[in-house]
Motif scaffolding. Structure first.
Motif, PDB file in Angstrom:
ATOM      1  N   GLN A   1      46.036  50.688  33.545  1.00 16.15           N
ATOM      2  CA  GLN A   1      45.756  50.638  31.936  1.00 16.15           C
ATOM      3  C   GLN A   1      44.024  50.917  31.902  1.00 16.15           C
ATOM      4  OE1 GLN A   1      46.137  47.549  30.001  1.00 16.15           O
ATOM      5  NE2 GLN A   1      44.602  48.528  28.411  1.00 16.15           N
ATOM      6  N   LEU A   2      43.612  49.344  32.465  1.00 11.24           N
ATOM      7  CA  LEU A   2      42.104  48.656  32.627  1.00 11.24           C
ATOM      8  C   LEU A   2      41.565  49.260  33.201  1.00 11.24           C
ATOM      9  CD1 LEU A   2      40.916  46.937  31.305  1.00 11.24           C
ATOM     10  CD2 LEU A   2      40.941  45.427  34.681  1.00 11.24           C
ATOM     11  N   GLU A   3      41.748  49.995  33.581  1.00 15.98           N
ATOM     12  CA  GLU A   3      40.934  51.064  34.693  1.00 15.98           C
ATOM     13  C   GLU A   3      40.385  52.433  33.363  1.00 15.98           C
ATOM     14  OE1 GLU A   3      39.534  53.695  38.518  1.00 15.98           O
ATOM     15  OE2 GLU A   3      41.412  52.268  38.328  1.00 15.98           O
ATOM     16  N   LEU A   4      41.243  52.871  33.267  1.00 14.07           N
ATOM     17  CA  LEU A   4      41.626  54.190  32.151  1.00 14.07           C
ATOM     18  C   LEU A   4      40.828  53.127  30.948  1.00 14.07           C
ATOM     19  CD1 LEU A   4      42.870  56.794  31.878  1.00 14.07           C
ATOM     20  CD2 LEU A   4      44.809  55.638  31.091  1.00 14.07           C
ATOM     21  N   LYS A   5      41.194  52.135  30.711  1.00  8.28           N
ATOM     22  CA  LYS A   5      40.795  52.391  29.563  1.00  8.28           C
ATOM     23  C   LYS A   5      39.616  52.023  29.614  1.00  8.28           C
ATOM     24  CE  LYS A   5      41.064  47.906  25.857  1.00  8.28           C
ATOM     25  NZ  LYS A   5      41.356  47.333  26.163  1.00  8.28           N
TER      26      LYS A   5
ATOM     27  N   LYS B   1      29.657  46.702  29.469  1.00  8.14           N
ATOM     28  CA  LYS B   1      29.233  45.807  30.782  1.00  8.14           C
ATOM     29  C   LYS B   1      30.506  46.114  31.951  1.00  8.14           C
ATOM     30  CE  LYS B   1      25.671  43.672  28.908  1.00  8.14           C
ATOM     31  NZ  LYS B   1      25.461  42.623  28.090  1.00  8.14           N
ATOM     32  N   ILE B   2      31.477  45.711  31.418  1.00  7.59           N
ATOM     33  CA  ILE B   2      32.424  45.852  32.708  1.00  7.59           C
ATOM     34  C   ILE B   2      32.433  47.838  33.663  1.00  7.59           C
ATOM     35  CG2 ILE B   2      34.874  46.214  33.334  1.00  7.59           C
ATOM     36  CD1 ILE B   2      35.184  44.636  30.143  1.00  7.59           C
ATOM     37  N   TYR B   3      32.098  48.574  33.054  1.00 11.52           N
ATOM     38  CA  TYR B   3      31.808  49.924  33.160  1.00 11.52           C
ATOM     39  C   TYR B   3      30.687  49.384  34.672  1.00 11.52           C
ATOM     40  CZ  TYR B   3      31.191  54.805  33.902  1.00 11.52           C
ATOM     41  OH  TYR B   3      31.314  56.327  34.001  1.00 11.52           O
ATOM     42  N   ALA B   4      29.414  49.328  33.674  1.00 14.92           N
ATOM     43  CA  ALA B   4      27.776  48.877  34.648  1.00 14.92           C
ATOM     44  C   ALA B   4      28.547  47.948  35.507  1.00 14.92           C
ATOM     45  CB  ALA B   4      27.251  48.302  34.044  1.00 14.92           C
ATOM     46  N   ASN B   5      28.990  46.644  35.491  1.00 16.08           N
ATOM     47  CA  ASN B   5      29.088  46.060  37.026  1.00 16.08           C
ATOM     48  C   ASN B   5      30.145  45.389  37.163  1.00 16.08           C
ATOM     49  OD1 ASN B   5      26.715  45.060  35.502  1.00 16.08           O
ATOM     50  ND2 ASN B   5      27.702  43.265  33.917  1.00 16.08           N
TER      51      ASN B   5
ATOM     52  N   TYR C   1      37.175  42.174  38.504  1.00 12.40           N
ATOM     53  CA  TYR C   1      36.963  41.468  38.642  1.00 12.40           C
ATOM     54  C   TYR C   1      38.707  41.260  37.618  1.00 12.40           C
ATOM     55  CZ  TYR C   1      36.549  41.703  32.542  1.00 12.40           C
ATOM     56  OH  TYR C   1      36.363  41.506  31.633  1.00 12.40           O
ATOM     57  N   TYR C   2      39.626  42.058  37.360  1.00 14.03           N
ATOM     58  CA  TYR C   2      40.769  42.084  36.630  1.00 14.03           C
ATOM     59  C   TYR C   2      41.925  40.653  37.490  1.00 14.03           C
ATOM     60  CZ  TYR C   2      46.019  43.305  35.724  1.00 14.03           C
ATOM     61  OH  TYR C   2      47.302  43.369  35.454  1.00 14.03           O
ATOM     62  N   ASP C   3      41.491  40.569  38.844  1.00  9.96           N
ATOM     63  CA  ASP C   3      42.049  39.649  39.599  1.00  9.96           C
ATOM     64  C   ASP C   3      41.868  38.101  38.792  1.00  9.96           C
ATOM     65  OD1 ASP C   3      43.832  41.454  40.873  1.00  9.96           O
ATOM     66  OD2 ASP C   3      42.448  40.841  42.927  1.00  9.96           O
TER      67      ASP C   3
END
Length: 510
Positions: A202-206, A230-234, A244-246
């Motif tokens: 769900q996070l990756e899709l979001k 920022k999450i997308y780029a980094n 990052y999720y962990d």
């Protein structure tokens, strides 16, 4: 009047719970914009629309034009007669400290134009987990103070009085009228329980969908959606999103220490509120080796019911893994019982009864319901104070096309299993699914109707052919005067079962 607006895209794992929760908390109407969902979210919204609880808008252009679309909804709310408007995301649960949302807002002074509502996040579940329970069962640890991915404190959200000229900002954090921000006061009578991350997928899709949509939007400033970008780029683009999720969930020792210090709170309010919102009716579907497309049609027809239902699918020895991700209870039996679904039907019924439903219905894996089937039967059960309700059925060809109403239906002699609704007082009769003699499973629907009639329980029949029955045996085609298509099975020897039943001293079933 209290109206909630919602912009969503692919939020099926949380959407139905979110909508039901807010309607139960005093929201009079929901206005929702679906932005091209493909995961079942649109169908959930359409279900609430059919119930008359939701006004649905659709925007296919995937640019996440939030300020424009939410402003439109907020102004629609004003035109509907709203006094207050909540502009929400699908992962937000607006929790009143006392009473409900409407009563909390009604108590405010007339001079208050808006209130600022703080929100805190629930921790995401472990990334590597086979736990298939709903999010509110898996996520019960909440941060006392939450920060976004940039380390800044989460900004509050706004509830505002309705106004025909209101303008909503991107992010739903502010609103203005005639260019002047709505003056809002902090108010602790409502808080937001925020569940933004519910699984790695769900996070990756979001992040992917949200960032790429913002990149396509030429209206918004590059700073809008900074956290996503920022999450997308980094991380997403660099392949480090799993790490990052962990990092968002401390290890067990750190969690224990943070609970002791009060930095994490064991908060089970959503678990209690959402876990108790069980539908009145469960639909039990045994399945064996039916094609997945047929199972999907069967399941979709349960989801589409105007009366919410709990769908319990029971694998008779051959479970389909994909069903684990459906909005259903999936019971997996280790081996097949070879009794045409009787044992799985009983086990599924008892599972649902143990959860607390008031009635059970049955739907074989290759059949489907009309959208008002359950609501019509449930209404008749209430009006006639009946313990057992039955309906007619519509016969369909193998390809799903309709032949016509079934001429065999007779409330005194034959009711198809798929057309039965069994109320609480009739639950003790369900054990006959497995206690009938082995030859009885072939004529199990007649055997069950016999026990209902023998019990003296109140039975009411609706001449409503709202069950769609896929004819897979040759006999019904002859009955309807149709050519027998390829792929159907020969007509079973029902007469042998009838004769054996009578030989055992039972009254005729034909």
């Amino acid at each position: 009047m209290l109206v909630l607006t919602l912009l969503c895209r692919d939020e099926a794992d949380i959407l139905e719970s979110m909508l039901s929760f807010h309607l139960a908390q005093g929201v009079d109407r929901i206005i929702a914009t679906d932005n091209g969902s493909v995961d079942g979210s649109l169908e959930i919204l359409q279900l609430f629309e059919r119930r008359g609880q939701l006004t649905l808008l659709q925007e296919a252009e995937q640019t996440h034009d939030q300020a424009v679309w939410v402003t439109r909804m907020a102004r629609m709310a004003t035109a509907m007669g709203a006094d207050w408007v909540i502009n929400s995301d699908a992962d937000e649960f607006w929790w009143p400290q006392q009473g409900n949302l409407k009563s909390s807002l009604t108590q405010l002074s007339e001079s208050v134009e808006g209130i600022l509502v703080e929100r805190t996040n629930f921790l995401p579940p472990p990334r590597k987990s086979n736990d298939q329970r709903p999010f509110y069962q898996r996520q019960t640890l909440r941060e006392r103070v939450s920060r976004n991915s940039l380390g800044a404190a989460l900004p509050p959200k706004l509830i505002h009085r309705a106004h025909p000229g209101v303008e909503i900002t991107d992010g739903n954090h502010g609103a203005s009228v005639d260019g002047k921000p709505i003056a809002a006061v902090k108010d602790a009578s409502i808080e937001i329980l925020h569940v933004p991350i519910r699984s790695y997928t769900q996070l990756e899709l979001k992040i992917r969908q949200g960032t790429e949509a913002l990149q396509r939007n030429k209206r918004v400033d590059p700073g809008v959606g900074d956290s996503w970008r920022k999450i997308y780029a980094n991380h997403l683009s660099q392949g480090s999103l799993p790490s990052y999720y962990d990092s968002l969930r401390p290890n067990p020792a750190a969690i224990a220490a943070q609970v002791v210090r009060g930095e994490l709170i064991d908060d089970r309010r959503l678990q209690k509120a959402l876990g108790n919102s069980l539908p009145r009716v469960a639909v039990i579907t045994p399945y064996y080796k039916e094609p997945l497309a047929q199972l999907r049609q069967c399941h979709d027809s349960v989801l589409a019911q105007s009366e919410p239902c709990l769908h319990v699918l029971v694998a008779d020895g051959h479970p389909r893994r994909r069903i684990n991700h459906w909005r259903a209870e999936h019971v997996r039996l280790p081996r097949s019982h070879g009794d045409i679904g009787s044992t799985p039907r009983l086990i599924g019924s008892y599972h649902a009864i143990g959860l607390g439903v008031d009635a059970v219905a049955f739907l074989d894996a290759d059949n489907w319901y009309g959208p008002d089937h359950i609501s019509s039967l449930l209404k008749a059960m209430d009006e006639h104070r009946a313990d057992f309700i039955s309906s007619s059925r519509t016969l369909c060809r193998l390809d799903g096309s309709v032949m016509g109403p079934c001429p065999l239906t007779n409330p005194d002699r034959f009711i198809d299993t798929n057309a039965m609704l069994v109320g609480r007082n009739a639950f003790p009769l369900l054990h006959h699914w497995v206690l009938m003699p082995p030859y009885g499973h072939l004529i199990g629907d007649r055997v069950m109707l016999h026990h209902v009639r023998q019990s003296g329980l109140r039975h009411h029949h609706l001449d409503l052919p709202s069950v769609f029955y896929r004819c897979a045996k040759a006999g019904l085609y002859r009955q309807m005067g149709e050519a027998i298509p390829e792929g159907v099975q020969p007509r079973p020897d029902y007469e042998a079962s009838f004769r054996q039943w009578e030989a055992d001293g039972q009254p005729p079933l034909r």
